[in-house]
Design a protein around this motif. Structure first.
Motif, PDB file in Angstrom:
ATOM      1  N   LEU A 108       0.244  12.731  -2.537  1.00  0.00           N
ATOM      2  CA  LEU A 108      -0.023  14.171  -2.485  1.00  0.00           C
ATOM      3  C   LEU A 108      -1.435  14.474  -2.005  1.00  0.00           C
ATOM      4  O   LEU A 108      -2.022  15.483  -2.393  1.00  0.00           O
ATOM      5  CB  LEU A 108       0.187  14.811  -3.873  1.00  0.00           C
ATOM      6  CG  LEU A 108       1.622  15.039  -4.335  1.00  0.00           C
ATOM      7  CD1 LEU A 108       1.632  15.773  -5.666  1.00  0.00           C
ATOM      8  CD2 LEU A 108       2.428  15.818  -3.304  1.00  0.00           C
ATOM      9  N   HIS A 109      -1.977  13.588  -1.166  1.00  0.00           N
ATOM     10  CA  HIS A 109      -3.350  13.810  -0.688  1.00  0.00           C
ATOM     11  C   HIS A 109      -3.513  13.157   0.675  1.00  0.00           C
ATOM     12  O   HIS A 109      -3.882  11.985   0.773  1.00  0.00           O
ATOM     13  CB  HIS A 109      -4.354  13.234  -1.685  1.00  0.00           C
ATOM     14  CG  HIS A 109      -5.706  13.881  -1.611  1.00  0.00           C
ATOM     15  ND1 HIS A 109      -6.723  13.568  -2.488  1.00  0.00           N
ATOM     16  CD2 HIS A 109      -6.208  14.824  -0.785  1.00  0.00           C
ATOM     17  CE1 HIS A 109      -7.786  14.300  -2.198  1.00  0.00           C
ATOM     18  NE2 HIS A 109      -7.491  15.068  -1.156  1.00  0.00           N
ATOM     19  N   ALA A 110      -3.243  13.897   1.732  1.00  0.00           N
ATOM     20  CA  ALA A 110      -3.344  13.360   3.090  1.00  0.00           C
ATOM     21  C   ALA A 110      -4.794  13.046   3.451  1.00  0.00           C
ATOM     22  O   ALA A 110      -5.724  13.676   2.948  1.00  0.00           O
ATOM     23  CB  ALA A 110      -2.774  14.367   4.087  1.00  0.00           C
ATOM     24  N   GLY A 111      -4.965  12.053   4.318  1.00  0.00           N
ATOM     25  CA  GLY A 111      -6.298  11.714   4.794  1.00  0.00           C
ATOM     26  C   GLY A 111      -7.119  10.910   3.811  1.00  0.00           C
ATOM     27  O   GLY A 111      -8.348  10.883   3.894  1.00  0.00           O
ATOM     28  N   LEU A 208     -17.806  21.488   7.369  1.00  0.00           N
ATOM     29  CA  LEU A 208     -17.258  20.796   6.205  1.00  0.00           C
ATOM     30  C   LEU A 208     -18.107  19.585   5.842  1.00  0.00           C
ATOM     31  O   LEU A 208     -18.674  18.939   6.718  1.00  0.00           O
ATOM     32  CB  LEU A 208     -15.822  20.325   6.501  1.00  0.00           C
ATOM     33  CG  LEU A 208     -14.741  21.394   6.618  1.00  0.00           C
ATOM     34  CD1 LEU A 208     -13.463  20.775   7.156  1.00  0.00           C
ATOM     35  CD2 LEU A 208     -14.478  22.045   5.266  1.00  0.00           C
ATOM     36  N   PRO A 209     -18.185  19.254   4.541  1.00  0.00           N
ATOM     37  CA  PRO A 209     -18.846  17.999   4.146  1.00  0.00           C
ATOM     38  C   PRO A 209     -18.069  16.816   4.701  1.00  0.00           C
ATOM     39  O   PRO A 209     -16.856  16.908   4.965  1.00  0.00           O
ATOM     40  CB  PRO A 209     -18.813  18.041   2.620  1.00  0.00           C
ATOM     41  CG  PRO A 209     -17.710  18.992   2.281  1.00  0.00           C
ATOM     42  CD  PRO A 209     -17.667  20.002   3.389  1.00  0.00           C
ATOM     43  N   ALA A 210     -18.734  15.693   4.860  1.00  0.00           N
ATOM     44  CA  ALA A 210     -18.120  14.516   5.480  1.00  0.00           C
ATOM     45  C   ALA A 210     -16.841  14.101   4.773  1.00  0.00           C
ATOM     46  O   ALA A 210     -15.849  13.727   5.413  1.00  0.00           O
ATOM     47  CB  ALA A 210     -19.121  13.361   5.495  1.00  0.00           C
ATOM     48  N   ALA A 211     -16.817  14.170   3.437  1.00  0.00           N
ATOM     49  CA  ALA A 211     -15.651  13.718   2.666  1.00  0.00           C
ATOM     50  C   ALA A 211     -14.418  14.575   2.937  1.00  0.00           C
ATOM     51  O   ALA A 211     -13.290  14.114   2.795  1.00  0.00           O
ATOM     52  CB  ALA A 211     -15.974  13.742   1.180  1.00  0.00           C
ATOM     53  N   ILE A 215      -9.745  14.744   5.694  1.00  0.00           N
ATOM     54  CA  ILE A 215      -8.578  15.389   5.092  1.00  0.00           C
ATOM     55  C   ILE A 215      -8.147  16.588   5.922  1.00  0.00           C
ATOM     56  O   ILE A 215      -6.951  16.772   6.210  1.00  0.00           O
ATOM     57  CB  ILE A 215      -8.888  15.809   3.641  1.00  0.00           C
ATOM     58  CG1 ILE A 215      -9.146  14.574   2.774  1.00  0.00           C
ATOM     59  CG2 ILE A 215      -7.762  16.659   3.063  1.00  0.00           C
ATOM     60  CD1 ILE A 215      -9.627  14.885   1.383  1.00  0.00           C
ATOM     61  N   PHE A 216      -9.101  17.409   6.343  1.00  0.00           N
ATOM     62  CA  PHE A 216      -8.795  18.586   7.146  1.00  0.00           C
ATOM     63  C   PHE A 216      -8.164  18.186   8.473  1.00  0.00           C
ATOM     64  O   PHE A 216      -7.179  18.792   8.920  1.00  0.00           O
ATOM     65  CB  PHE A 216     -10.071  19.397   7.388  1.00  0.00           C
ATOM     66  CG  PHE A 216      -9.833  20.768   7.954  1.00  0.00           C
ATOM     67  CD1 PHE A 216      -9.354  21.794   7.155  1.00  0.00           C
ATOM     68  CD2 PHE A 216     -10.080  21.021   9.294  1.00  0.00           C
ATOM     69  CE1 PHE A 216      -9.133  23.062   7.683  1.00  0.00           C
ATOM     70  CE2 PHE A 216      -9.854  22.289   9.828  1.00  0.00           C
ATOM     71  CZ  PHE A 216      -9.389  23.313   9.023  1.00  0.00           C
ATOM     72  N   TYR A 239      -1.479   9.217   9.638  1.00  0.00           N
ATOM     73  CA  TYR A 239      -2.508  10.221   9.378  1.00  0.00           C
ATOM     74  C   TYR A 239      -2.698  10.482   7.884  1.00  0.00           C
ATOM     75  O   TYR A 239      -3.796  10.786   7.435  1.00  0.00           O
ATOM     76  CB  TYR A 239      -2.159  11.533  10.086  1.00  0.00           C
ATOM     77  CG  TYR A 239      -2.234  11.431  11.591  1.00  0.00           C
ATOM     78  CD1 TYR A 239      -3.453  11.219  12.227  1.00  0.00           C
ATOM     79  CD2 TYR A 239      -1.091  11.524  12.363  1.00  0.00           C
ATOM     80  CE1 TYR A 239      -3.524  11.118  13.603  1.00  0.00           C
ATOM     81  CE2 TYR A 239      -1.147  11.421  13.747  1.00  0.00           C
ATOM     82  CZ  TYR A 239      -2.373  11.212  14.367  1.00  0.00           C
ATOM     83  OH  TYR A 239      -2.438  11.098  15.724  1.00  0.00           O
ATOM     84  N   ALA A 240      -1.610  10.371   7.123  1.00  0.00           N
ATOM     85  CA  ALA A 240      -1.704  10.644   5.685  1.00  0.00           C
ATOM     86  C   ALA A 240      -2.444   9.544   4.944  1.00  0.00           C
ATOM     87  O   ALA A 240      -3.150   9.797   3.963  1.00  0.00           O
ATOM     88  CB  ALA A 240      -0.305  10.816   5.097  1.00  0.00           C
ATOM     89  N   MET A 241      -2.276   8.292   5.411  1.00  0.00           N
ATOM     90  CA  MET A 241      -2.854   7.140   4.736  1.00  0.00           C
ATOM     91  C   MET A 241      -3.916   6.496   5.610  1.00  0.00           C
ATOM     92  O   MET A 241      -3.608   5.946   6.672  1.00  0.00           O
ATOM     93  CB  MET A 241      -1.759   6.106   4.439  1.00  0.00           C
ATOM     94  CG  MET A 241      -0.603   6.648   3.627  1.00  0.00           C
ATOM     95  SD  MET A 241      -1.054   6.899   1.904  1.00  0.00           S
ATOM     96  CE  MET A 241      -1.419   5.226   1.436  1.00  0.00           C
ATOM     97  N   LEU A 242      -5.156   6.570   5.193  1.00  0.00           N
ATOM     98  CA  LEU A 242      -6.217   5.919   5.943  1.00  0.00           C
ATOM     99  C   LEU A 242      -6.174   4.408   5.711  1.00  0.00           C
ATOM    100  O   LEU A 242      -5.823   3.942   4.629  1.00  0.00           O
ATOM    101  CB  LEU A 242      -7.583   6.461   5.522  1.00  0.00           C
ATOM    102  CG  LEU A 242      -7.839   7.952   5.780  1.00  0.00           C
ATOM    103  CD1 LEU A 242      -9.260   8.312   5.371  1.00  0.00           C
ATOM    104  CD2 LEU A 242      -7.595   8.303   7.246  1.00  0.00           C
TER     105      LEU A 242
END
Length: 333
Positions: A108-111, A208-211, A215-216, A239-242
């Motif tokens: 539940l957290h892309a990028g 945006l901050p680097a972190a 994700i964006f 793209y979802a999983m680095l």
């Protein structure tokens, strides 16, 4: 009401009648890019950047009060959680004892990166504009064995990337319509973005901050793939999983740490990648004496990593490879 539902059903049917050429990311893609460009015209880029994530749960939402170290139940043998009786809504009815289940879980957290050795995961609430529809998808999936886990994951990636239902490819729409009622499908609208062109993405990342940049950008790429109509699970996952390992785990939140559930029992999560999670639950006898009717309902919580670069994991009530020939040693009504 019947007329209203009929109109919605007709609308959904029309969406599936889109021509093959329209479903490809050719002319349709240009419309999405134009839509994305329109959204940032007139200085509205800052409004886009301020929109909340579809699911916004973070480790800041974790209540660490009452947590126990990984050794808490060391030497104890758990019984199968999936053998406990269930409520009509699919939750497990708890009784005193120590239980375990390896269940399906979802990213539940892309990028971000997948779970790494040493990452500590703790219980967190599901928070965000798409909370209710995500929980419904996870609950309904249990009664739809014909819908594959990968198809559900692609739908969830499209949702957390803030893709409008009308912009989703036909395969994703089909998954959604199998799992959600007509009225529930309406929950997929609102708070969504178009596909932002490269020039807009560059401007956005500068603010945006680097972190948050990865994700964006990952969400934008997922929206593009979701709209293309021919994106595979592997394309989305890229793209979802680095790749690689997430930053150093938090030493104060070790792997195997126990969370104190708001209802008074203890729970911990041990991920095996993002598609499978082992959940362990310990219910003290004295708790049952004072709080009858306790339940565990996986989709209502998230396994949240202390490592901010790792995946949030949605939980389910669906066991993987359950052995129903086993018998509980405790009597649980």
């Amino acid at each position: 009401m019947k007329t209203y539902k009929h109109l919605i059903i007709t609308l959904i049917a029309c969406l599936f009648c889109i021509t093959a050429a329209h479903a490809q990311f050719g002319g349709f893609g240009k419309k999405l890019l134009d839509k994305g460009s329109d959204m940032v015209s007139g200085g509205s880029l800052s409004k886009i950047l301020k929109q909340p994530q579809a699911i916004s749960t973070s480790f800041k939402d974790v209540d660490k009060t009452g947590s126990k170290p990984p050794s808490f139940m060391e030497g104890k043998t758990p019984e199968p959680l999936y053998l406990l009786p269930k409520t009509p809504e699919g939750a497990y009815k708890l009784c005193a004892g120590f239980y375990e289940m390896t269940n399906k879980s979802y990213c539940l957290h892309a990028g971000t990166r997948g779970p790494s050795t040493g990452d500590g995961y703790m219980l967190a609430p599901v928070i965000g504009p798409k909370r209710d529809v995500v929980i419904l998808i996870l609950k309904h999936a249990e009664t739809h064995a014909d819908v594959k886990q990968r198809s559900i994951q692609v739908l969830l990636w499209a949702i957390i990337a803030r893709t409008r239902f009308v912009d989703m490819g036909n395969d994703i729409k089909l998954t959604a319509t199998k799992l959600l009622s007509t009225n529930e499908l309406l929950m997929l609208e609102g708070g969504a973005l178009g596909v932002l062109p490269a020039s807009v993405m560059d401007k956005a990342k500068d603010q945006l901050p680097a972190a948050a940049q990865s994700i964006f950008e990952a969400e934008n790429n997922i929206r593009r793939l979701a709209a293309s109509g021919n994106a595979s699970y592997e394309d989305m996952e890229k793209y979802a999983m680095l790749a690689g390992l997430a930053p150093q785990p938090d030493p104060e939140v070790p792997s195997g740490i126990w969370s104190l559930h708001p209802d008074g029992y203890y729970i911990r999560f041990v991920p095996h990648g993002y598609q499978r999670t082992t959940v362990q639950i310990y219910v003290p006898q004295e708790l049952i004496s004072t709080k009858p009717g306790l339940i565990y309902d996986g989709p209502n919580g998230i396994a949240c990593p202390a490592n901010v670069g790792a995946q949030r994991l949605a939980q389910t009530n669906e066991p993987i490879d359950p052995d129903y020939t086993k018998k509980l040693k405790v009597v649980c009504n």
